[in-house]
Design a protein around this motif. Structure first.
Motif, short mmCIF file in Angstrom:
data_model
loop_
_atom_site.label_atom_id
_atom_site.label_comp_id
_atom_site.label_asym_id
_atom_site.label_seq_id
_atom_site.Cartn_x
_atom_site.Cartn_y
_atom_site.Cartn_z
N LYS A 107 50.75 40.34 43.41
CA LYS A 107 49.37 39.68 43.93
C LYS A 107 49.19 39.67 45.34
O LYS A 107 48.18 39.95 45.80
N CYS A 119 46.95 43.76 42.86
CA CYS A 119 46.01 43.22 41.59
C CYS A 119 44.62 43.29 41.81
O CYS A 119 43.95 43.33 40.95
N CYS A 126 47.02 42.99 35.83
CA CYS A 126 47.74 41.60 36.36
C CYS A 126 47.38 40.44 35.40
O CYS A 126 48.23 39.64 35.29
#
Lengths: 160, 160
Positions: A107, A119, A126
């Motif tokens: 992320k 992501c 994700c």
């Protein structure tokens, strides 16, 4: 063990079963693809050993819970279950921790190591992983409560 | 609890104390630098939230173990210790799992995500992290044995 004591553990095991099976299925079904420099990048759980570990542990926890749900309630089995529940709790804890660490890099990336976040390129993948992590976390919590409740029962049993 | 039962737990706690303090100190002292594209890259534990989590958890486990080593042996405390030992075991397990996951990416990278391995550039840092992980693993194992031994005492099982 009386029925009144067995019901909460049965319900918690049902919750753990649902959560761990959901976690494994959601992780396996997580798929997304993106175009990076004219090359197609396919994201799925086999891309990382940590994701594979996640699927294995949640499948094992689900299988174990399913078997244990229909175990007869004997004192000797209760002792065995206390230890095996502890092992399953540790495995679920380990799986969720390892995958939160990898998910965090996915992320946010890590600028020091030069690892870019992925992501924004594979958001569907994700989101699936995040859902699977929440389900694994619920299974871990259910097992922690089962352990604490079992300890509570053991510590309040009259000494043989 | 009799002295004969307290001695193994005391020794295991000493081992866990040494291992978790070693893990935190080795991780904090892990440092290395490398030249990448004419820029100096400095590797240390503050580069990753997972490494920071590792230091915090091992410091907390070390502090907790130090306090508990000098706790009086009372039945009411034994119950509290069983639950707090369980929490510390889960935290140590979580820390070692998360950092093995990140260490694996550091060592082997992930070609699918485009994350390159960094251990060939900062080998001294990676060796320190590996040492810290082993120490954390030893502390986790010590706590797992403490838990199993405590359960054995609680359940009053016959000696194997």
């Amino acid at each position: 063990m009386t029925l009144a004591k067995r019901v909460p553990i049965f319900l918690l095991r049902l919750l753990a079963l649902g959560a761990s099976v959901t976690a494994a299925v959601v992780m396996v079904s997580a798929r997304d693809s993106a175009q990076v420099f004219n090359m197609t990048f396919e994201a799925n759980y086999t891309n990382s050993p940590t994701f594979k570990y996640f699927v294995i542990i949640n499948a094992v926890a689900g299988g174990y819970t399913l078997i244990v749900l229909f175990c007869p309630s004997k004192v000797s089995l209760f002792r065995f279950l206390l230890v095996s529940d502890l092992i399953v709790t540790l495995l679920l804890d380990s799986s969720v921790s390892a995958n939160i660490a990898i998910g965090q890099v996915g992320k946010h990336g890590n600028s020091h190591a030069g690892w870019l976040p992925i992501c924004n390129q594979v958001p569907k993948f994700c989101n699936h992983v995040a859902g699977a992590l929440i389900a694994n976390f619920v299974a871990s919590l259910a097992y922690l409560v089962i352990l604490l409740y079992s300890l509570h029962i053991v510590l309040n049993l009259p000494k043989p």
